[in-house]
Design a protein around this motif. Structure first.
Motif, short mmCIF file in Angstrom:
data_model
loop_
_atom_site.label_atom_id
_atom_site.label_comp_id
_atom_site.label_asym_id
_atom_site.label_seq_id
_atom_site.Cartn_x
_atom_site.Cartn_y
_atom_site.Cartn_z
N LEU A 157 0.86 -1.20 0.00
CA LEU A 157 0.00 0.00 0.00
C LEU A 157 0.89 1.24 0.00
CD1 LEU A 157 -2.64 -1.03 2.68
CD2 LEU A 157 -2.95 -0.98 0.20
N ASN A 158 0.57 2.16 -0.89
CA ASN A 158 1.34 3.40 -0.97
C ASN A 158 0.40 4.58 -0.78
OD1 ASN A 158 4.02 2.33 -1.84
ND2 ASN A 158 2.73 1.49 -3.44
N PHE A 159 0.95 5.63 -0.26
CA PHE A 159 0.10 6.79 0.06
C PHE A 159 0.94 8.05 0.05
CE2 PHE A 159 1.67 4.63 3.81
CZ PHE A 159 2.34 5.64 4.46
N ASN A 160 0.27 9.16 -0.09
CA ASN A 160 0.97 10.44 -0.01
C ASN A 160 -0.03 11.54 0.37
OD1 ASN A 160 2.86 12.71 -1.97
ND2 ASN A 160 3.66 11.58 -0.23
N VAL A 161 0.52 12.56 1.03
CA VAL A 161 -0.29 13.66 1.57
C VAL A 161 0.26 14.98 1.04
CG1 VAL A 161 -0.79 14.91 3.71
CG2 VAL A 161 -0.72 12.43 3.75
N SER A 162 -0.61 15.95 0.86
CA SER A 162 -0.13 17.30 0.55
C SER A 162 -1.06 18.31 1.21
CB SER A 162 -0.12 17.51 -0.97
OG SER A 162 0.36 18.80 -1.30
N HIS A 163 -0.50 19.46 1.60
CA HIS A 163 -1.37 20.50 2.15
C HIS A 163 -1.00 21.86 1.55
CE1 HIS A 163 1.75 19.33 5.06
NE2 HIS A 163 0.94 18.40 5.52
N ASP A 164 -2.01 22.66 1.36
CA ASP A 164 -1.76 24.06 0.98
C ASP A 164 -2.94 24.89 1.49
OD1 ASP A 164 -0.13 26.08 -0.20
OD2 ASP A 164 -1.61 26.27 -1.80
N GLU A 165 -2.58 26.03 2.11
CA GLU A 165 -3.60 26.87 2.75
C GLU A 165 -4.51 25.97 3.60
OE1 GLU A 165 -4.94 30.28 0.79
OE2 GLU A 165 -2.89 30.76 0.28
N SER A 166 -5.85 26.00 3.36
CA SER A 166 -6.69 25.26 4.32
C SER A 166 -6.92 23.80 3.95
CB SER A 166 -8.03 25.97 4.46
OG SER A 166 -8.77 25.85 3.28
N LEU A 167 -6.50 23.38 2.75
CA LEU A 167 -6.84 22.01 2.33
C LEU A 167 -5.71 21.01 2.54
CD1 LEU A 167 -8.93 22.34 -0.97
CD2 LEU A 167 -9.70 22.40 1.40
N VAL A 168 -6.11 19.80 2.94
CA VAL A 168 -5.18 18.67 3.04
C VAL A 168 -5.73 17.60 2.10
CG1 VAL A 168 -4.05 17.02 4.57
CG2 VAL A 168 -4.87 19.21 5.48
N VAL A 169 -4.86 17.05 1.24
CA VAL A 169 -5.32 15.98 0.34
C VAL A 169 -4.49 14.73 0.56
CG1 VAL A 169 -6.35 17.35 -1.51
CG2 VAL A 169 -3.89 16.96 -1.53
#
Ligand code: COA
Length: 281
Positions: free
Chosen positions: A101-113
């Protein structure tokens, strides 16, 4: 019409191993109890790291990213929340051992994806299409120029100021999603990672035909799913040709509904967080 129906069907048929989540921190004002629930549900070293953020906004984004990873692994790998052990590699990329299983996160201003996938490397990047630098846009572009090929820069430097900003963030998301998928982050020369878009981004649809060239060689094994999400650009990079799926907005309760406590309560940690400013003035 047939293509649109096919895309909708494909996105609703996503396997549970494949997820795309988004969380909006703008409307999340954690009470002491909620903050305690969140930090007790992540690993102690991540709790310490998040405690070092000066501003609430950054601590909130980072903890949400951690909770997304825990939720994905506990639901998809069917491992109890408290048994999950997330590690970081030498470039700081979170991963778990002995798992496809692979995953990744990113955030900018108010959003987290968050993007989660099985059997394929994945990187995600989000940017709000809004220039927020302290410098003038032309000075910012002068400094960033070195990260792009001449062809890319021609593409960016076209149209109104707003169009230039949007195109800049599109290319930036493409590049970051790739360096996050391969795990190097910004340690490699971004000028050798070049993109050739075939079409403009559009609202309520995905673009999946942008080509990647690394050191002038086309990389057919890498695929990019580009989205316009309100006034944000989101790009998911994958090393398998697989159909795009929609991002689902999560609430805090959905995020933590099967969470388990990993660490003890810590009143002082809570108080320090509650006293922080949300963001720089
Ligand atoms: C990865 C990197 C491109 C992220 O840039 P960014 O735009 O600021 O951040 P994003 O919001 O898109 O992504 C951050 C998340 O990506 C993940 N991440 C961190 N390093 C990563 C890497 N090398 N590859 C992929 N994902 C990474 C983490 O989940 C991180 O969230 P966290 O900071 O809350 O833990 C940048 O931090 C980088 O180049 N790092 C590698 C080099 C480095 O700093 N090494 C330090 C060694 S300790």
């Amino acid at each position: 019409m047939y293509i649109i129906i096919k895309k909708i069907l494909q996105s609703s048929m996503s396997s549970p191993n494949r997820v795309r989540w988004v969380f909006d921190c703008e409307n999340w004002f954690p009470s002491k109890n909620e903050w305690s629930h969140a930090f007790r549900s992540i690993q102690s070293e991540e709790k310490e790291r998040i405690g070092r953020f000066v501003f609430k906004r950054d601590a909130k984004s980072s903890i949400i990213g951690q909770l997304m990873i825990m939720k994905y692994l506990s639901e998809t790998a069917c491992v109890p929340w408290s048994n999950i052990k997330i590690k970081r590699d030498t470039n700081n990329k979170p991963f778990i051992e002995d798992c496809n299983l692979n995953f990744n996160v990113s955030h900018d201003e108010s959003l987290v994806v968050f993007a989660g996938e099985k059997n394929t490397s994945v990187g995600v990047d989000i940017m709000r299409n809004h220039y927020k630098g302290g410098k003038s846009l032309s000075e910012f572009f002068r400094l960033m120029h070195r990260n792009f090929s001449l062809k890319e820069w021609d593409y960016i430097n076209n149209g109104t100021e707003k169009q230039k900003i949007n195109t800049f963030y599109r290319f930036w998301c493409l590049k970051e999603s790739y360096v996050k998928a391969i795990g190097t982050g910004l340690t490699i020369n971004l000028r050798n990672v070049c993109f050739v878009p075939k079409q403009d981004l559009k609202k309520n649809d995905f673009v999946t035909d942008t080509e990647l060239y690394v050191n002038n060689e086309v990389m057919h094994n890498w695929v990019f799913h580009e989205y316009l999400y309100h006034d944000y650009t989101i790009t998911v990079c994958l090393n398998r040709n697989i159909h795009p799926i929609e991002f689902k907005m999560l609430s805090f309760n959905e995020l933590i509904y099967n969470a388990e406590y990993i660490t003890e309560d810590d009143e002082n940690y809570c108080n320090i967080f509650m006293a922080k400013e949300n963001q720089p003035k």
